[in-house]
Design an enzyme around this catalytic site. Structure first.
Site, mmCIF file in Angstrom:
data_model
loop_
_atom_site.group_PDB
_atom_site.id
_atom_site.type_symbol
_atom_site.label_atom_id
_atom_site.label_comp_id
_atom_site.label_asym_id
_atom_site.label_seq_id
_atom_site.Cartn_x
_atom_site.Cartn_y
_atom_site.Cartn_z
ATOM 1 N N ASP A 73 8.931 3.043 -13.883
ATOM 2 C CA ASP A 73 7.661 2.495 -14.364
ATOM 3 C C ASP A 73 6.517 3.426 -14.001
ATOM 4 O O ASP A 73 6.648 4.309 -13.149
ATOM 5 C CB ASP A 73 7.413 1.098 -13.783
ATOM 6 C CG ASP A 73 7.329 1.102 -12.258
ATOM 7 O OD1 ASP A 73 8.121 1.831 -11.628
ATOM 8 O OD2 ASP A 73 6.486 0.372 -11.695
ATOM 9 N N GLU A 130 8.416 -0.084 -9.232
ATOM 10 C CA GLU A 130 8.004 0.551 -7.985
ATOM 11 C C GLU A 130 6.496 0.449 -7.809
ATOM 12 O O GLU A 130 5.996 0.218 -6.700
ATOM 13 C CB GLU A 130 8.432 2.029 -7.980
ATOM 14 C CG GLU A 130 8.192 2.756 -6.662
ATOM 15 C CD GLU A 130 6.839 3.437 -6.559
ATOM 16 O OE1 GLU A 130 6.493 3.908 -5.460
ATOM 17 O OE2 GLU A 130 6.099 3.493 -7.572
#
Length: 363
Positions: A73, A130
């Protein structure tokens, strides 16, 4: 067939994958480069019900000699930044959201495995979310999804091996007052005025934390920041509530909740109605007991090991391995903002180092 990391990265950056979105397209792209690997998905849905996928890809059963970890991400980007998901190479730099943090490392991993004949157990780990709390890494850690002798977690470190990192804590302080007409302030109590006292107290807490040094870090202490303040309902109403968002980044060896204890102690002495709600408390990344991997990477790169002041997935995944380091191309100071980039030369260097490491440990 060997593929250049820059070509892979151009593809990856062109796939939007900000944290609120599903990361499935990035996962599916990466899996196309993992032909012959055994792929196991660890899916979940986030608080909004969006599908998120973690992947553990292995060459064969058993404890992996080396695991390469990368999150999939990115942080959001300004809609005015045209190159965010239309990446370009200009002046030896590849621009786009995630080029540095941290799709650049993923591109290097996928390019490296195309150049090496992997014979021993090896793993590639792809994580979700994350950027919003290392959610995917925590998920895999709870599942004990793999075991590895050595682990490299991708982050932009300028190709220096990182052996330790600060933790991360996030909290909210809710200050309550009493609403009244602003023409009659004595009939109420301003939560915003009280919040100002709270913020002054937080500044004192920050100074206490700064007095305890750990010279391995820059800054060499636990930092504290007030990032957001929201209060009041209208210009002519005495504010009945004010919310303060505060974060701190504890150094290794210091309990993550020690700052929370100091904040609660400070609030207790203010005679205001204020409560601290700790929403996230991630541990620091402590140095591993062994140094075999870091010494190998230091030797290859001719760069000495260092520490970082930002949080990483290493704090959560280090329990799955005997030795963990953080490593990757790019500079974190250019990440999380418009104009993010990674030098193409660093991508090429990183691929070379990964090829050598994979060859030594898994070839």
């Amino acid at each position: 067939m060997a593929i250049k990391a820059a070509d892979i990265l151009l593809d990856l950056v062109a796939i939007p994958s900000v944290s609120p979105m599903t990361n499935r397209p990035v996962i599916e792209y990466a899996e196309k480069h993992l032909g012959g690997w055994k792929i196991k998905r660890y899916p979940y849905r986030d608080a909004a019900g969006v599908e998120k996928i973690n992947v553990v890809a292995t060459t064969r059963p058993g404890v992996a000699e080396l695991a390469l970890v990368c999150h999939t991400d990115t942080v959001p980007y300004d809609a005015e930044w045209a190159e965010a998901v239309r990446p370009v190479i200009r002046g030896g730099k590849l621009y786009g959201r995630g080029s540095c943090d941290v799709k650049g490392f993923l591109a290097c991993v996928l390019a490296a495995i195309s150049k090496v004949n992997v014979r021993k157990p090896m793993a590639i780990v792809l994580t979700a979310d994350e950027e919003v709390g290392c959610v995917g890494a925590k998920f895999l850690a709870r599942k004990k999804a793999l075991r590895a002798r050595k682990m490299i977690i991708g982050e932009p470190t300028g190709l220096r091996p990182v052996t330790a990192g600060k933790g991360y804590a996030l909290a909210e302080i809710v200050v309550r007052g009493k609403e009244a007409h602003s023409a009659f302030p004595s009939r109420g109590r301003s939560a915003i005025f009280d919040a100002a006292r709270v913020i002054t107290a937080l500044e004192r807490v920050a100074k206490k934390l700064a007095a305890k040094k750990n010279r391995a870090f820059d800054p060499p202490f636990t930092t504290l920041n007030v990032g957001l303040i929201q209060g009041g309902t209208a210009k002519n109403i005495i504010a009945g509530e004010c919310r303060i968002t505060v974060e701190w980044r504890p150094v290794p060896g210091q309990a993550g909740d020690s700052a929370a204890d100091l904040i609660r102690e400070a609030l207790a002495g203010l005679r205001v109605d204020a409560m601290l709600d700790v929403k996230r408390l991630d541990p620091a990344f402590d140095p591993s007991a062994t140094r075999d991997l870091v010494m190998m990477v230091e030797s290859l790169t001719q760069r000495s090991a260092t520490t970082v002041s930002f949080g990483t997935e290493a704090a959560h995944l280090s329990g799955l391995t005997s030795e963990a380091i953080v490593f990757g191309p790019g500079d974190m100071t250019v990440a999380h903002k418009s104009g993010e980039f990674v030098p193409v030369e660093e991508l090429n260097e990183c691929v070379g180092y990964l090829v050598e490491l994979i060859g030594r440990l898994c070839g």
